[in-house]
Design a protein around this motif. Structure first.
Motif, PDB file in Angstrom:
ATOM      1  N   VAL A  55       0.844  -1.204   0.000  1.00 48.97           N
ATOM      2  CA  VAL A  55       0.000   0.000   0.000  1.00 48.97           C
ATOM      3  C   VAL A  55       0.878   1.252   0.000  1.00 48.97           C
ATOM      4  CG1 VAL A  55      -1.705   1.328   1.327  1.00 48.97           C
ATOM      5  CG2 VAL A  55      -1.957  -1.149   1.116  1.00 48.97           C
ATOM      6  N   TYR A  56       1.885   1.284   0.913  1.00 46.53           N
ATOM      7  CA  TYR A  56       2.767   2.456   0.992  1.00 46.53           C
ATOM      8  C   TYR A  56       3.461   2.688  -0.342  1.00 46.53           C
ATOM      9  CZ  TYR A  56       2.449   2.182   6.143  1.00 46.53           C
ATOM     10  OH  TYR A  56       2.016   2.156   7.436  1.00 46.53           O
ATOM     11  N   ILE A  57       3.954   1.604  -0.936  1.00 52.07           N
ATOM     12  CA  ILE A  57       4.690   1.736  -2.204  1.00 52.07           C
ATOM     13  C   ILE A  57       3.754   2.246  -3.307  1.00 52.07           C
ATOM     14  CG2 ILE A  57       5.850   0.396  -4.030  1.00 52.07           C
ATOM     15  CD1 ILE A  57       7.106  -1.287  -1.751  1.00 52.07           C
ATOM     16  N   HIS A  73       1.308   4.303  -2.941  1.00 49.71           N
ATOM     17  CA  HIS A  73       1.170   5.762  -2.753  1.00 49.71           C
ATOM     18  C   HIS A  73       2.393   6.492  -3.311  1.00 49.71           C
ATOM     19  CE1 HIS A  73      -1.709   4.965   0.853  1.00 49.71           C
ATOM     20  NE2 HIS A  73      -2.366   5.035  -0.283  1.00 49.71           N
ATOM     21  N   LYS A  74       3.566   5.914  -3.078  1.00 46.69           N
ATOM     22  CA  LYS A  74       4.805   6.555  -3.536  1.00 46.69           C
ATOM     23  C   LYS A  74       4.857   6.574  -5.065  1.00 46.69           C
ATOM     24  CE  LYS A  74       6.963   5.247   0.798  1.00 46.69           C
ATOM     25  NZ  LYS A  74       7.754   4.284   1.563  1.00 46.69           N
ATOM     26  N   LYS A  75       4.441   5.458  -5.669  1.00 49.31           N
ATOM     27  CA  LYS A  75       4.437   5.375  -7.139  1.00 49.31           C
ATOM     28  C   LYS A  75       3.479   6.413  -7.739  1.00 49.31           C
ATOM     29  CE  LYS A  75       3.379   2.207 -10.907  1.00 49.31           C
ATOM     30  NZ  LYS A  75       2.946   0.868 -11.272  1.00 49.31           N
ATOM     31  N   CYS A 128      16.767   6.262  -3.674  1.00 46.64           N
ATOM     32  CA  CYS A 128      16.366   4.855  -3.538  1.00 46.64           C
ATOM     33  C   CYS A 128      16.264   4.455  -2.067  1.00 46.64           C
ATOM     34  CB  CYS A 128      17.358   3.952  -4.247  1.00 46.64           C
ATOM     35  SG  CYS A 128      19.035   4.059  -3.615  1.00 46.64           S
ATOM     36  N   PHE A 129      15.585   3.358  -1.844  1.00 44.07           N
ATOM     37  CA  PHE A 129      15.539   2.773  -0.494  1.00 44.07           C
ATOM     38  C   PHE A 129      15.022   1.344  -0.551  1.00 44.07           C
ATOM     39  CE2 PHE A 129      11.502   4.942  -1.113  1.00 44.07           C
ATOM     40  CZ  PHE A 129      10.569   3.999  -0.695  1.00 44.07           C
ATOM     41  N   VAL A 130      15.232   0.635   0.538  1.00 45.31           N
ATOM     42  CA  VAL A 130      14.663  -0.705   0.706  1.00 45.31           C
ATOM     43  C   VAL A 130      13.440  -0.541   1.594  1.00 45.31           C
ATOM     44  CG1 VAL A 130      15.017  -2.996   1.712  1.00 45.31           C
ATOM     45  CG2 VAL A 130      16.905  -1.844   0.508  1.00 45.31           C
ATOM     46  N   GLN A 131      12.286  -1.004   1.134  1.00 45.40           N
ATOM     47  CA  GLN A 131      11.081  -0.895   1.962  1.00 45.40           C
ATOM     48  C   GLN A 131      11.215  -1.822   3.167  1.00 45.40           C
ATOM     49  OE1 GLN A 131       8.507   1.270   1.281  1.00 45.40           O
ATOM     50  NE2 GLN A 131       7.387   0.662   3.109  1.00 45.40           N
ATOM     51  N   LEU A 132      10.947  -1.306   4.332  1.00 46.39           N
ATOM     52  CA  LEU A 132      11.020  -2.072   5.578  1.00 46.39           C
ATOM     53  C   LEU A 132       9.608  -2.450   6.018  1.00 46.39           C
ATOM     54  CD1 LEU A 132      13.625   0.260   7.315  1.00 46.39           C
ATOM     55  CD2 LEU A 132      14.089  -1.882   6.107  1.00 46.39           C
ATOM     56  N   VAL A 152      17.112   8.960   0.284  1.00 45.64           N
ATOM     57  CA  VAL A 152      15.964   9.866   0.419  1.00 45.64           C
ATOM     58  C   VAL A 152      15.081   9.548   1.632  1.00 45.64           C
ATOM     59  CG1 VAL A 152      15.870  10.642  -1.973  1.00 45.64           C
ATOM     60  CG2 VAL A 152      14.755   8.488  -1.357  1.00 45.64           C
ATOM     61  N   ASP A 153      15.262   8.354   2.215  1.00 43.32           N
ATOM     62  CA  ASP A 153      14.591   8.021   3.478  1.00 43.32           C
ATOM     63  C   ASP A 153      15.207   8.784   4.655  1.00 43.32           C
ATOM     64  OD1 ASP A 153      12.452   6.259   3.495  1.00 43.32           O
ATOM     65  OD2 ASP A 153      13.702   4.464   3.472  1.00 43.32           O
ATOM     66  N   GLY A 154      16.487   9.122   4.510  1.00 46.37           N
ATOM     67  CA  GLY A 154      17.207   9.804   5.594  1.00 46.37           C
ATOM     68  C   GLY A 154      17.450   8.926   6.809  1.00 46.37           C
ATOM     69  N   PHE A 155      17.633   7.620   6.573  1.00 50.12           N
ATOM     70  CA  PHE A 155      17.854   6.701   7.700  1.00 50.12           C
ATOM     71  C   PHE A 155      19.329   6.385   7.929  1.00 50.12           C
ATOM     72  CE2 PHE A 155      13.468   4.518   6.878  1.00 50.12           C
ATOM     73  CZ  PHE A 155      12.836   5.613   7.411  1.00 50.12           C
ATOM     74  N   GLY A 156      20.207   6.835   7.050  1.00 50.85           N
ATOM     75  CA  GLY A 156      21.625   6.480   7.154  1.00 50.85           C
ATOM     76  C   GLY A 156      22.364   7.319   8.188  1.00 50.85           C
ATOM     77  N   LEU A 171      13.494   4.036  14.439  1.00 48.29           N
ATOM     78  CA  LEU A 171      14.416   4.791  13.578  1.00 48.29           C
ATOM     79  C   LEU A 171      13.634   5.634  12.581  1.00 48.29           C
ATOM     80  CD1 LEU A 171      17.445   4.938  12.412  1.00 48.29           C
ATOM     81  CD2 LEU A 171      16.671   3.187  10.810  1.00 48.29           C
ATOM     82  N   ILE A 172      12.431   5.161  12.237  1.00 48.85           N
ATOM     83  CA  ILE A 172      11.637   5.819  11.186  1.00 48.85           C
ATOM     84  C   ILE A 172      10.951   7.076  11.715  1.00 48.85           C
ATOM     85  CG2 ILE A 172       9.660   5.501   9.613  1.00 48.85           C
ATOM     86  CD1 ILE A 172      10.413   2.559   9.358  1.00 48.85           C
ATOM     87  N   VAL A 173      10.445   7.031  12.951  1.00 48.99           N
ATOM     88  CA  VAL A 173       9.701   8.190  13.477  1.00 48.99           C
ATOM     89  C   VAL A 173      10.203   8.660  14.853  1.00 48.99           C
ATOM     90  CG1 VAL A 173       7.424   9.175  13.955  1.00 48.99           C
ATOM     91  CG2 VAL A 173       7.610   7.289  12.323  1.00 48.99           C
TER      92      VAL A 173
END
Ligand code: GUN
Length: 289
Positions: free
Chosen positions: A47-49, A51-53, A93-97, A118-122, A168-170
């Motif tokens: 579902v999330y992907i 929305h992104k597409k 790019c990112f890997v969906q978690l 672009v996720d800003g998790f690194g 880590l995400i929020v």
């Protein structure tokens, strides 16, 4: 009167701005292109992907989904990340978690090329936030929360904030970003005893716990003075989408509250697109040097 903090007005204004930036980039031959790796078929991830597409298509960005089997080997998974990092046409790019169990001990967020994160998790993003500055890529959901607060002119400096959730995400990034903006932040989570002590004594409460409507009027003051931000995206027993907060029971008792859906969610996708455009603009600058 309670203010319903809705994403729609923020999204409308910023989408137009972004579409304009994409047009300008495309005219110069730089096409923002997002690649997502999805291992397995987690229904929420799909579902999330989706929305992104859709948002990529709306803005004129390219979108690629690299679907891998739920039993993909570590070697193949790592090789797909390497290819993604090395492909010059991919600007973000990112890997969906989450990922399937056999991949869980890989430190995935550290494998993404920093200029495409672009996720800003690194680590680059985390270190910046820890040191008190905004990173190049602010994690998307926290960025959406900050944009929503700013849009509704809800200041955070000198305010008390409770964040529920330490992901880590929020949870972790929004806590740091708010502290950096002068808020006094309590970080709570599933093991916090007597959550109400924190929630009742805060000007702003942000919940990213992922528990269906577990926050009700008993957790808050009744004087219409608090701002509630609900990041939860849960399904109730009837299959309806709902947040961590009991919106119906709370909506007349607080100063402001986000609905679910229609609150923070759409802003998360918009933040991702803003980061994608930033990554593409950076590439354009790099390439012209
Ligand atoms: N899973 C749930 N939210 C997110 C997100 O923002 N990014 C990634 N990569 N995975 C997620």
């Amino acid at each position: 009167m309670t203010t319903i903090l809705s994403a729609s007005s923020v999204v409308a204004a910023r989408t137009e701005l972004l579409a304009d930036k994409v047009l300008k980039l495309r005219a110069k031959g730089f096409i923002p292109k997002l690649r997502v790796i999805l291992a397995g078929a987690n229904p929420a991830s799909l579902v999330y992907i989706g929305h992104k597409k859709k948002m990529c298509q709306r803005l004129g960005c390219e979108f690629e989904l690299n679907r891998l089997s739920s039993s993909v080997s570590k070697e193949e998974f790592l090789n797909e990340i390497k290819k993604m990092n090395e492909d010059a046409s991919i600007t973000g790019c990112f890997v969906q978690l989450p990922v399937p169990n056999q991949l869980k001990d890989i430190d995935i967020t550290e494998l993404i090329a920093p200029e495409k994160d672009v996720d800003g998790f690194g680590a680059a993003s985390i270190v910046d936030m820890f040191k008190g500055r905004d990173p190049m890529f602010v994690p998307c959901t926290p960025k959406g929360i900050l944009d929503l607060l700013e849009h509704y002119k809800i200041g955070v400096s000198g305010k008390t904030v409770t964040v529920i959730g330490r992901s880590l995400i929020v949870g972790k990034p929004i806590s740091l970003l708010l502290q950096n903006r002068g808020a006094t932040v309590s970080m709570c989570h599933s093991k916090t005893p007597d959550l109400s002590i924190y929630t009742k004594n805060s000007d702003i409460v942000i919940s990213a716990a992922g528990q269906t409507r577990f926050l009700g009027p008993q957790h808050f003051r009744t004087d219409q003075s608090q701002v509630l931000i609900d990041v939860g995206m849960n399904r109730d027993q009837n299959g309806n989408l709902c947040g961590d907060m009991d919106f119906e029971a709370l909506k007349n008792k607080v100063k402001a509250i986000t609905p679910v859906p229609g609150g923070v969610g759409p802003l998360t996708v918009l933040s991702l697109m803003e980061n994608l455009v930033t990554a593409t603009e950076n590439k354009r600058q790099e390439d012209s040097q």
